[in-house]
Design a protein around this motif. Structure first.
Motif, PDB file in Angstrom:
ATOM      1  N   LEU A  93       0.868  -1.268   0.018  1.00 38.94           N
ATOM      2  CA  LEU A  93      -0.166  -0.153   0.013  1.00 38.94           C
ATOM      3  C   LEU A  93       0.979   1.166   0.194  1.00 38.94           C
ATOM      4  CD1 LEU A  93      -0.997  -2.156   2.379  1.00 38.94           C
ATOM      5  CD2 LEU A  93      -3.106  -0.680   2.232  1.00 38.94           C
ATOM      6  N   ALA A  94       1.050   1.788  -1.045  1.00 43.65           N
ATOM      7  CA  ALA A  94       1.925   3.104  -1.183  1.00 43.65           C
ATOM      8  C   ALA A  94       1.393   4.132  -1.976  1.00 43.65           C
ATOM      9  CB  ALA A  94       3.166   2.556  -2.116  1.00 43.65           C
ATOM     10  N   SER A  95       1.208   5.288  -1.264  1.00 40.61           N
ATOM     11  CA  SER A  95       0.674   6.558  -1.806  1.00 40.61           C
ATOM     12  C   SER A  95       1.393   7.239  -2.703  1.00 40.61           C
ATOM     13  CB  SER A  95       0.169   7.440  -0.646  1.00 40.61           C
ATOM     14  OG  SER A  95       1.480   7.894  -0.102  1.00 40.61           O
ATOM     15  N   TYR A  96       2.751   6.650  -2.745  1.00 38.58           N
ATOM     16  CA  TYR A  96       3.700   7.159  -4.038  1.00 38.58           C
ATOM     17  C   TYR A  96       3.705   6.101  -4.699  1.00 38.58           C
ATOM     18  CZ  TYR A  96       8.082   9.195  -6.132  1.00 38.58           C
ATOM     19  OH  TYR A  96       9.092   9.402  -6.941  1.00 38.58           O
ATOM     20  N   PRO A  97       3.264   5.990  -5.998  1.00 38.68           N
ATOM     21  CA  PRO A  97       3.327   4.737  -6.884  1.00 38.68           C
ATOM     22  C   PRO A  97       4.763   4.017  -7.155  1.00 38.68           C
ATOM     23  CG  PRO A  97       1.843   6.210  -7.614  1.00 38.68           C
ATOM     24  CD  PRO A  97       2.631   6.965  -6.730  1.00 38.68           C
ATOM     25  N   PRO A  98       5.963   4.895  -7.293  1.00 36.71           N
ATOM     26  CA  PRO A  98       7.090   4.211  -7.762  1.00 36.71           C
ATOM     27  C   PRO A  98       7.922   3.361  -6.754  1.00 36.71           C
ATOM     28  CG  PRO A  98       7.192   6.742  -8.263  1.00 36.71           C
ATOM     29  CD  PRO A  98       5.836   6.334  -7.657  1.00 36.71           C
ATOM     30  N   LEU A  99       7.187   3.546  -5.289  1.00 35.17           N
ATOM     31  CA  LEU A  99       7.876   2.808  -4.179  1.00 35.17           C
ATOM     32  C   LEU A  99       7.107   1.370  -3.913  1.00 35.17           C
ATOM     33  CD1 LEU A  99       8.259   5.328  -1.367  1.00 35.17           C
ATOM     34  CD2 LEU A  99       9.813   4.526  -3.182  1.00 35.17           C
ATOM     35  N   ALA A 100       5.678   1.210  -4.942  1.00 38.79           N
ATOM     36  CA  ALA A 100       4.943   0.222  -4.665  1.00 38.79           C
ATOM     37  C   ALA A 100       5.612  -1.170  -4.828  1.00 38.79           C
ATOM     38  CB  ALA A 100       3.689   0.424  -5.314  1.00 38.79           C
ATOM     39  N   TRP A 101       5.211  -2.278  -4.039  1.00 36.15           N
ATOM     40  CA  TRP A 101       5.645  -3.598  -4.598  1.00 36.15           C
ATOM     41  C   TRP A 101       4.541  -4.142  -5.456  1.00 36.15           C
ATOM     42  CZ3 TRP A 101       6.855  -6.086   1.109  1.00 36.15           C
ATOM     43  CH2 TRP A 101       7.854  -5.132   1.567  1.00 36.15           C
ATOM     44  N   ASP A 102       4.637  -3.782  -6.738  1.00 37.44           N
ATOM     45  CA  ASP A 102       3.498  -4.142  -7.647  1.00 37.44           C
ATOM     46  C   ASP A 102       3.511  -5.698  -8.010  1.00 37.44           C
ATOM     47  OD1 ASP A 102       5.663  -4.195  -9.107  1.00 37.44           O
ATOM     48  OD2 ASP A 102       5.278  -2.602 -10.378  1.00 37.44           O
ATOM     49  N   ASP A 103       4.631  -6.323  -7.683  1.00 41.78           N
ATOM     50  CA  ASP A 103       4.515  -7.769  -7.725  1.00 41.78           C
ATOM     51  C   ASP A 103       4.124  -8.394  -6.481  1.00 41.78           C
ATOM     52  OD1 ASP A 103       6.753  -7.230  -6.581  1.00 41.78           O
ATOM     53  OD2 ASP A 103       8.096  -8.586  -7.544  1.00 41.78           O
ATOM     54  N   SER A 104       3.439  -7.823  -5.527  1.00 41.26           N
ATOM     55  CA  SER A 104       3.449  -8.475  -4.137  1.00 41.26           C
ATOM     56  C   SER A 104       2.194  -9.453  -4.245  1.00 41.26           C
ATOM     57  CB  SER A 104       3.280  -7.365  -3.061  1.00 41.26           C
ATOM     58  OG  SER A 104       2.044  -6.587  -3.315  1.00 41.26           O
ATOM     59  N   ASP A 105       1.730 -10.355  -3.133  1.00 44.05           N
ATOM     60  CA  ASP A 105       0.551 -11.187  -3.274  1.00 44.05           C
ATOM     61  C   ASP A 105      -0.712 -10.251  -3.318  1.00 44.05           C
ATOM     62  OD1 ASP A 105       2.232 -13.593  -2.968  1.00 44.05           O
ATOM     63  OD2 ASP A 105       2.488 -12.884  -0.770  1.00 44.05           O
ATOM     64  N   PHE A 106      -0.841  -9.167  -2.458  1.00 48.73           N
ATOM     65  CA  PHE A 106      -1.687  -8.344  -2.396  1.00 48.73           C
ATOM     66  C   PHE A 106      -1.444  -7.046  -2.732  1.00 48.73           C
ATOM     67  CE2 PHE A 106      -2.553 -11.882   0.139  1.00 48.73           C
ATOM     68  CZ  PHE A 106      -3.925 -12.380  -0.427  1.00 48.73           C
ATOM     69  N   PHE A 107      -1.708  -6.258  -4.132  1.00 49.32           N
ATOM     70  CA  PHE A 107      -1.350  -5.214  -4.334  1.00 49.32           C
ATOM     71  C   PHE A 107      -2.294  -4.186  -4.704  1.00 49.32           C
ATOM     72  CE2 PHE A 107      -0.047  -2.429  -8.168  1.00 49.32           C
ATOM     73  CZ  PHE A 107       0.663  -1.657  -7.763  1.00 49.32           C
ATOM     74  N   TYR A 108      -2.314  -3.201  -3.769  1.00 51.43           N
ATOM     75  CA  TYR A 108      -3.592  -2.137  -3.964  1.00 51.43           C
ATOM     76  C   TYR A 108      -2.921  -1.011  -4.504  1.00 51.43           C
ATOM     77  CZ  TYR A 108      -5.454  -4.809  -0.115  1.00 51.43           C
ATOM     78  OH  TYR A 108      -5.821  -5.813   0.646  1.00 51.43           O
ATOM     79  N   ASP A 109      -3.316  -0.832  -5.698  1.00 50.81           N
ATOM     80  CA  ASP A 109      -3.010   0.048  -6.641  1.00 50.81           C
ATOM     81  C   ASP A 109      -3.725   1.362  -6.598  1.00 50.81           C
ATOM     82  OD1 ASP A 109      -1.897   1.699  -9.020  1.00 50.81           O
ATOM     83  OD2 ASP A 109      -2.406  -0.073 -10.448  1.00 50.81           O
ATOM     84  N   VAL A 110      -2.933   2.522  -6.180  1.00 47.35           N
ATOM     85  CA  VAL A 110      -3.694   3.603  -5.953  1.00 47.35           C
ATOM     86  C   VAL A 110      -4.073   4.303  -7.338  1.00 47.35           C
ATOM     87  CG1 VAL A 110      -2.622   4.426  -3.645  1.00 47.35           C
ATOM     88  CG2 VAL A 110      -1.399   4.954  -5.788  1.00 47.35           C
ATOM     89  N   LYS A 111      -3.178   4.080  -8.452  1.00 44.68           N
ATOM     90  CA  LYS A 111      -3.787   4.699  -9.732  1.00 44.68           C
ATOM     91  C   LYS A 111      -5.133   3.932 -10.034  1.00 44.68           C
ATOM     92  CE  LYS A 111      -0.215   3.436 -11.997  1.00 44.68           C
ATOM     93  NZ  LYS A 111       0.337   2.464 -10.921  1.00 44.68           N
ATOM     94  N   ALA A 112      -5.191   2.660 -10.084  1.00 43.03           N
ATOM     95  CA  ALA A 112      -6.167   2.196 -10.312  1.00 43.03           C
ATOM     96  C   ALA A 112      -7.543   2.505  -9.708  1.00 43.03           C
ATOM     97  CB  ALA A 112      -6.122   0.374 -10.577  1.00 43.03           C
TER      98      ALA A 112
END
Length: 529
Positions: free
Chosen positions: A284-303
């Motif tokens: 869960l990252a409010s700054y998208p470049p730091l997000a673990w987009d390959d994590s088991d549960f990815f909460y995409d703020v952009k989407a």
């Protein structure tokens, strides 16, 4: 003879003025190239499409009137230059404070109309020239090629890092899973300083919040420090349990490119250790470049952006950056796009930032009920700028400029940054209680600032650092612990690890030269040894 002249004129004009289209979309391409390390390429698609559509309409109308490619190119370019610079004219006039909002727009419109008439009159006297069109075409290519190279180069480096991710040695052979592994929450409050730094630099007494943390069972390191002054450096070191000269010597020696550090941050030793211990990962990252987009549960703020705006098209921060310089600023300032049904007004200056932040906070609450064991990585862009909240959580009607972009006096910095510290502290207290009370077993929570905020470089290293953990873990923590040792202590005490505790050292570097390190010693009185 007349027909022959028309044929000769057409031959002189028989070069398409594509320079006009390139110059019209140049502001979006330039902004993307300049900010490519902060944003994703797809955020530029809509503003480029909007600018292209506007310039296409202008081109079509003028061509119908002139029937000349040469004159259409020049006249359209002149009109688009005025359109693209409307906001800059407005900001210039805005310095004359006695004009109200509507009057300023009236004067800017009048000045630009007058300027456009003069320009059109002058352009109409220019004789058609194939060479001039060719020169302008070549100029537009040269102008746009630099940001295109920036964008392409960055994208290739990112892709190369993803395809050639170096596997960090995972020390799981010395770690032991517990029968009931505790959920682990890693919560980054971006730019949250230590209490004594807040007191000295911002006149904020943070003892009430720290006492709340202590009462909940947190160990608050009163003299904690980060090891590096910028987010990607600080987190890459902390999550890999070592200093960057050990974690990423090739990156440091290769120049000034911090892009590879984002890969080290997302694929860290800390994360791999927990995954090998059977943990599911949440990002869960409010700054998208730091997000673990390959994590088991990815909460995409952009989407989540469109869903969080009741189906309306929300203006992103990138679009606002571009359109504020254009005539579209008039529509923003007259509240043409305001949607009263949305919690965050459509036209709010930092609406995208607010939505990302609010979504991340809400998801942090929601994941508590998910059964573990789980590793939850949360990054909140607060109290980091932009400064948008009152201490009570209301939106500031007129949020100030971002300090390093548009400039902000230190007195205003103190005022607004202090409000963000109070705001996020008030928000975190009930959330932390929910995490503790809602977990199956006592969780481990690491709450910290990735770096501080101060005029003095040494004081920038003083950060919030609080750990909720079993007593046998907290007994090994100490007041001056730095980030690099926090997970070493946790793995040693909670998972029978065998990590040596490193010397606590803080390194400062200039932002343009991030690997040019110098050691920064403690300077604040209560923590100087």
């Amino acid at each position: 003879m007349k027909t022959l002249n028309n044929e000769n004129n057409w031959k002189k004009e028989n070069v398409f003025p594509f320079y006009y289209f390139l110059l019209s979309i140049y502001p979006a391409i330039f902004a993307l190239g300049h900010n490519i390390h902060e944003i994703y390429i797809n955020v530029a698609v809509r503003p480029i499409a909007i600018l292209f559509l506007i310039c296409l309409v202008v081109f079509g109308v003028i061509f119908i009137l002139t029937r000349s490619l040469f004159r259409t190119g020049l006249l359209s370019t002149w009109i688009m230059i005025l359109f693209l610079n409307y906001g800059k004219f407005f900001d210039w006039l805005d310095q004359i404070s006695f004009f109200d909002l509507i009057s300023r727009h009236r004067y800017v419109i009048f000045l630009l109309l007058l300027t456009s008439v003069v320009g059109i009159h002058w352009i109409s006297k220019i004789k058609p020239s194939k060479n001039l069109t060719i020169i302008l075409n070549l100029f537009s290519i040269a102008l746009i090629i630099i940001p295109v190279i920036q964008i392409t180069s960055y994208s290739l480096r990112i892709e190369n890092q993803r395809n050639n991710a170096e596997s960090i040695a995972v020390n799981t052979d010395v770690l032991t899973a517990n029968a009931d592994n505790p959920d682990v929450y890693v919560i980054v409050l971006d730019t949250y300083p230590r209490a004594d730094s807040l007191e000295k630099n911002f006149d904020i007494n943070n003892e009430f919040f720290l006492q709340q943390l202590t009462d909940m069972g947190f160990y608050v390191a009163s003299c904690a420090r980060c090891n590096y002054a910028y987010t990607e450096l600080s987190l890459s070191s902390m999550f890999n349990l070592n200093y960057l000269d050990q974690v990423a010597p090739d990156v440091i020696n290769s120049g000034k490119d911090t892009v590879p550090l984002f890969n080290l941050l997302k694929n860290s030793l800390m994360r791999r250790n927990f995954e090998q211990l059977g943990y599911s990962t949440y990002s869960l990252a409010s700054y998208p470049p730091l997000a673990w987009d390959d994590s088991d549960f990815f909460y995409d703020v952009k989407a989540e952006q469109n869903e969080n705006t009741n189906g309306n098209l929300a203006i992103t921060s990138f679009e606002r950056l571009i359109f504020d310089s254009t005539a579209i600023k008039l529509l923003f300032d007259l509240d043409i796009f305001v949607d009263s049904t949305d919690q965050v007004p459509f036209n709010y200056r930092y609406a995208e930032h607010v939505r990302y932040h609010q979504f991340t906070l809400q998801m942090l609450r929601n994941v508590v009920s998910q059964r573990g064991p789980k590793l939850v990585f949360t990054h909140l862009t607060s109290p980091h700028a932009p400064f948008v909240f009152t201490p009570e959580g209301e939106l500031l009607t007129e949020p100030p400029n971002i300090p390093w972009v548009d400039g902000l006096s230190w007195e205003d910095n103190k005022k607004y940054f202090g409000m963000q510290v109070q705001y996020i502290s008030n928000q975190m207290t009930p959330i932390l209680k929910e995490i503790i009370n809602g977990s199956e077993t006592d969780p481990i929570i690491v709450l910290f600032g990735d770096h501080g905020y101060a005029l003095n470089d040494a004081e920038r290293m003083a950060v919030l650092s609080a750990v909720y953990a079993p007593e046998y873990v907290k007994e090994s923590l100490y007041p001056s612990i730095s980030h690099v040792n926090i997970f070493r202590v946790i793995f040693n005490q909670a998972f029978r690890g065998n990590y040596d505790i490193l010397e606590d050292v803080s390194y400062m570097s200039p932002h343009p030269d991030p690997f040019n390190f110098s050691i920064i010693d403690e300077v604040l009185p209560g923590c100087v040894e």
